[in-house]
Enzyme design. Sequence first.
Site, PDB file in Angstrom:
ATOM      1  N   SER A   9       0.934  -1.311  -0.157  1.00  0.00           N
ATOM      2  CA  SER A   9      -0.213  -0.225  -0.028  1.00  0.00           C
ATOM      3  C   SER A   9       0.882   1.460   0.014  1.00  0.00           C
ATOM      4  O   SER A   9       0.468   2.187  -0.120  1.00  0.00           O
ATOM      5  CB  SER A   9      -1.121  -0.024   1.247  1.00  0.00           C
ATOM      6  OG  SER A   9      -0.281   0.133   2.415  1.00  0.00           O
ATOM      7  N   GLY A  10       2.212   1.185   0.222  1.00  0.00           N
ATOM      8  CA  GLY A  10       3.245   2.302   0.136  1.00  0.00           C
ATOM      9  C   GLY A  10       3.488   2.927  -1.247  1.00  0.00           C
ATOM     10  O   GLY A  10       2.936   2.244  -1.890  1.00  0.00           O
ATOM     11  N   TYR A  11       4.012   3.874  -1.109  1.00  0.00           N
ATOM     12  CA  TYR A  11       4.493   4.553  -2.429  1.00  0.00           C
ATOM     13  C   TYR A  11       5.495   3.518  -3.319  1.00  0.00           C
ATOM     14  O   TYR A  11       5.367   3.380  -4.603  1.00  0.00           O
ATOM     15  CB  TYR A  11       5.382   5.751  -2.287  1.00  0.00           C
ATOM     16  CG  TYR A  11       4.401   6.994  -1.849  1.00  0.00           C
ATOM     17  CD1 TYR A  11       2.976   6.794  -1.711  1.00  0.00           C
ATOM     18  CD2 TYR A  11       5.147   8.169  -1.381  1.00  0.00           C
ATOM     19  CE1 TYR A  11       2.451   7.767  -1.514  1.00  0.00           C
ATOM     20  CE2 TYR A  11       4.309   9.196  -0.890  1.00  0.00           C
ATOM     21  CZ  TYR A  11       2.900   8.948  -1.129  1.00  0.00           C
ATOM     22  OH  TYR A  11       2.132  10.073  -0.759  1.00  0.00           O
ATOM     23  N   VAL A  12       6.583   2.855  -2.673  1.00  0.00           N
ATOM     24  CA  VAL A  12       7.540   2.064  -3.397  1.00  0.00           C
ATOM     25  C   VAL A  12       6.594   0.617  -3.657  1.00  0.00           C
ATOM     26  O   VAL A  12       6.694   0.114  -4.957  1.00  0.00           O
ATOM     27  CB  VAL A  12       8.745   1.663  -2.447  1.00  0.00           C
ATOM     28  CG1 VAL A  12       9.486   0.702  -2.955  1.00  0.00           C
ATOM     29  CG2 VAL A  12       9.517   2.943  -2.500  1.00  0.00           C
ATOM     30  N   CYS A 148      17.565   5.434  -2.310  1.00  0.00           N
ATOM     31  CA  CYS A 148      17.374   6.068  -3.531  1.00  0.00           C
ATOM     32  C   CYS A 148      18.562   7.037  -3.952  1.00  0.00           C
ATOM     33  O   CYS A 148      19.030   7.204  -5.076  1.00  0.00           O
ATOM     34  CB  CYS A 148      16.039   6.724  -3.428  1.00  0.00           C
ATOM     35  SG  CYS A 148      15.665   7.726  -1.920  1.00  0.00           S
ATOM     36  N   ASN A 316      13.176   8.674  -7.861  1.00  0.00           N
ATOM     37  CA  ASN A 316      13.515   7.734  -6.666  1.00  0.00           C
ATOM     38  C   ASN A 316      12.672   6.710  -6.559  1.00  0.00           C
ATOM     39  O   ASN A 316      12.957   5.770  -5.717  1.00  0.00           O
ATOM     40  CB  ASN A 316      13.242   8.614  -5.236  1.00  0.00           C
ATOM     41  CG  ASN A 316      11.909   9.408  -5.523  1.00  0.00           C
ATOM     42  OD1 ASN A 316      11.488  10.296  -6.343  1.00  0.00           O
ATOM     43  ND2 ASN A 316      11.051   9.067  -4.406  1.00  0.00           N
TER      44      ASN A 316
HETATM   45  N1  LIG Z   1       9.927   6.262  -1.068  1.00  0.00           N
HETATM   46  C1  LIG Z   1      11.197   6.395  -1.777  1.00  0.00           C
HETATM   47  O1  LIG Z   1      11.593   6.957  -2.459  1.00  0.00           O
HETATM   48  C2  LIG Z   1      12.173   4.788  -1.229  1.00  0.00           C
HETATM   49  C3  LIG Z   1      13.176   4.626  -2.012  1.00  0.00           C
HETATM   50  C4  LIG Z   1      13.936   3.599  -1.805  1.00  0.00           C
HETATM   51  C5  LIG Z   1      13.832   2.838  -0.768  1.00  0.00           C
HETATM   52  N2  LIG Z   1      12.709   3.164   0.072  1.00  0.00           N
HETATM   53  C6  LIG Z   1      12.447   2.450   1.230  1.00  0.00           C
HETATM   54  O2  LIG Z   1      11.446   1.413   0.904  1.00  0.00           O
HETATM   55  C7  LIG Z   1      10.637   1.018   2.102  1.00  0.00           C
HETATM   56  C8  LIG Z   1       9.068   1.618   1.602  1.00  0.00           C
HETATM   57  O3  LIG Z   1       9.081   2.920   1.640  1.00  0.00           O
HETATM   58  P1  LIG Z   1       7.778   3.757   1.146  1.00  0.00           P
HETATM   59  O4  LIG Z   1       8.264   5.102   0.702  1.00  0.00           O
HETATM   60  O5  LIG Z   1       7.086   2.996   0.206  1.00  0.00           O
HETATM   61  O6  LIG Z   1       7.107   3.882   2.426  1.00  0.00           O
HETATM   62  P2  LIG Z   1       5.286   3.999   2.790  1.00  0.00           P
HETATM   63  O7  LIG Z   1       4.714   4.658   1.651  1.00  0.00           O
HETATM   64  O8  LIG Z   1       5.258   4.571   3.959  1.00  0.00           O
HETATM   65  O9  LIG Z   1       4.931   2.495   2.812  1.00  0.00           O
HETATM   66  C9  LIG Z   1       5.313   1.697   3.780  1.00  0.00           C
HETATM   67  C10 LIG Z   1       4.588   0.389   3.847  1.00  0.00           C
HETATM   68  O10 LIG Z   1       4.845  -0.613   4.734  1.00  0.00           O
HETATM   69  C11 LIG Z   1       3.803  -1.083   5.455  1.00  0.00           C
HETATM   70  N3  LIG Z   1       4.129  -1.088   6.849  1.00  0.00           N
HETATM   71  C12 LIG Z   1       4.483  -0.188   7.628  1.00  0.00           C
HETATM   72  N4  LIG Z   1       4.757  -0.481   8.927  1.00  0.00           N
HETATM   73  C13 LIG Z   1       4.821  -1.892   8.883  1.00  0.00           C
HETATM   74  C14 LIG Z   1       5.109  -3.087   9.692  1.00  0.00           C
HETATM   75  N5  LIG Z   1       5.525  -2.682  11.023  1.00  0.00           N
HETATM   76  N6  LIG Z   1       4.855  -4.244   9.344  1.00  0.00           N
HETATM   77  C15 LIG Z   1       4.649  -4.736   7.961  1.00  0.00           C
HETATM   78  N7  LIG Z   1       4.309  -3.545   7.101  1.00  0.00           N
HETATM   79  C16 LIG Z   1       4.535  -2.384   7.495  1.00  0.00           C
HETATM   80  C17 LIG Z   1       2.548   0.025   5.048  1.00  0.00           C
HETATM   81  O11 LIG Z   1       1.534  -0.743   5.133  1.00  0.00           O
HETATM   82  P3  LIG Z   1       0.452  -1.146   6.155  1.00  0.00           P
HETATM   83  O12 LIG Z   1       0.959  -0.204   7.419  1.00  0.00           O
HETATM   84  O13 LIG Z   1      -0.746  -1.016   5.874  1.00  0.00           O
HETATM   85  O14 LIG Z   1       0.981  -2.492   6.495  1.00  0.00           O
HETATM   86  C18 LIG Z   1       3.149   0.365   3.869  1.00  0.00           C
HETATM   87  O15 LIG Z   1       2.486  -0.259   2.755  1.00  0.00           O
HETATM   88  C19 LIG Z   1      11.144   1.966   3.173  1.00  0.00           C
HETATM   89  O16 LIG Z   1      12.135   1.362   3.904  1.00  0.00           O
HETATM   90  C20 LIG Z   1      11.975   2.959   2.460  1.00  0.00           C
HETATM   91  O17 LIG Z   1      13.312   3.558   3.239  1.00  0.00           O
HETATM   92  C21 LIG Z   1      11.820   4.230  -0.141  1.00  0.00           C
END
Ligand SMILES: NC(=O)c1ccc[n+]([C@@H]2O[C@H](COP(=O)([O-])OP(=O)(O)OC[C@H]3O[C@@H](n4cnc5c(N)ncnc54)[C@H](OP(=O)(O)O)[C@@H]3O)[C@@H](O)[C@H]2O)c1
Length: 349
Positions: A9-12, A148, A316
């Site tokens: 459900s997150g951005y990535v 990223c 990113n």
């Molecule tokens: N955004 C970027 O540009 C980027 C780039 C490279 C890497 N990343 C990394 O990729 C990961 C995800 O980033 P994002 O930007 O997509 O974050 P996000 O939008 O906040 O999404 C986080 C996801 O993780 C789930 N989640 C949160 N806490 C959890 C837990 N304790 N157990 C299981 N699921 C959990 C959330 O859904 P639910 O809470 O509903 O389960 C949600 O689907 C992070 O580690 C981030 O550092 C991000």
Amino acid sequence: MKVGVVGASGYVGGELLRLLSTHPDVELNMVTSRTYAGEYVHRIHPSLKGFIDLTFSPLNIDKLTENDLVFTSVPHGKALEIVKRLYDAGVKVIDLSADYRLKNPKAYVEYYGYEHPYPEMLLKSVYGIPELHREEIRNARLISSPGCMAVTSLLGLAPLLKNNLVDTKHIIVDSKIGSSGAGGKPSASTHHAMRAGVIRPYKPVKHRHTAEIEQELSIIAKEDVKISMTPHAVDLVRGILCTNHTFLTKEVDIQQLWKIYRGMYKGEPFIRLIRDTKGIYKYPDPKFVVGSNFCDIGFDIDEKNNRLVALSASDNLMKGAAGSAIQCMNIVQGFNESNGLKYTPFTPV
Ligand SMILES: NC(=O)c1ccc[n+]([C@@H]2O[C@H](COP(=O)([O-])OP(=O)(O)OC[C@H]3O[C@@H](n4cnc5c(N)ncnc54)[C@H](OP(=O)(O)O)[C@@H]3O)[C@@H](O)[C@H]2O)c1
């Protein structure tokens, strides 16, 4: 091949779903979200309506082991157990958090504030930049997708370190990043009213990506490399620009630099060298990579100050996250490396 996405459900996670939904070699089998379990994917990712018919599942690791490969895309610290259990069950894992990126367990205490519970796993995990680790990725069971800003900076700097051209203790990484880099969970400082229009420095020293950039550059240079990194939040949704300042230890001219960059990236499907004297696109600019898996790289020399500036731009959520992860999946599964990734950038954005 059955694929699962944890944190879908997150951005990535959403970007992974976008790429996987039309990937010719995979079946998207299970996508998890604790908050939205039972909801249709398009309710959270409206742009995917008509492409994915699944509902989010709750996080059930036993059920996830029914997949051949699982992407974990959850906050750092939260992937530790999920990845370990999937790995132990024989599932291939591509983790997009920072939990398995660093080889030195002590760095987790210093940069992430926790003791790594599975230090032995850090040596099993392969850092997921194909341009640097393609052969190791081919045989990996655990791939740790890079940060990223780290991948963007590293791709700009790697050829310089590989050719021993620059002072390894004085490298300055000045990076700018759009708001999607902070993920989908809102906070007071990421609210539109506070985030719009900013050029906001954050973590001017000791940003977490420092650790992985130093780790990888030290491997390439075969000596201890130090970088000084300062990121800035800027008024974009997607996109990163890294302005990497280095100081030459050898004389080099622009023609030689072209040779060096071409030499390292010849045949790479997602690297474009951008250094033009005409047109509107003379140096890398994230505006012209958004939506694609490209990392655009350029360079210039400040002869007076012996400074070489390497510029690198990426999206990113693509080369900085989901795009690199899919590229790694293609390599580890023996698919065509560009499958599911042949998108031109969107312009204008
Ligand atoms: N955004 C970027 O540009 C980027 C780039 C490279 C890497 N990343 C990394 O990729 C990961 C995800 O980033 P994002 O930007 O997509 O974050 P996000 O939008 O906040 O999404 C986080 C996801 O993780 C789930 N989640 C949160 N806490 C959890 C837990 N304790 N157990 C299981 N699921 C959990 C959330 O859904 P639910 O809470 O509903 O389960 C949600 O689907 C992070 O580690 C981030 O550092 C991000």
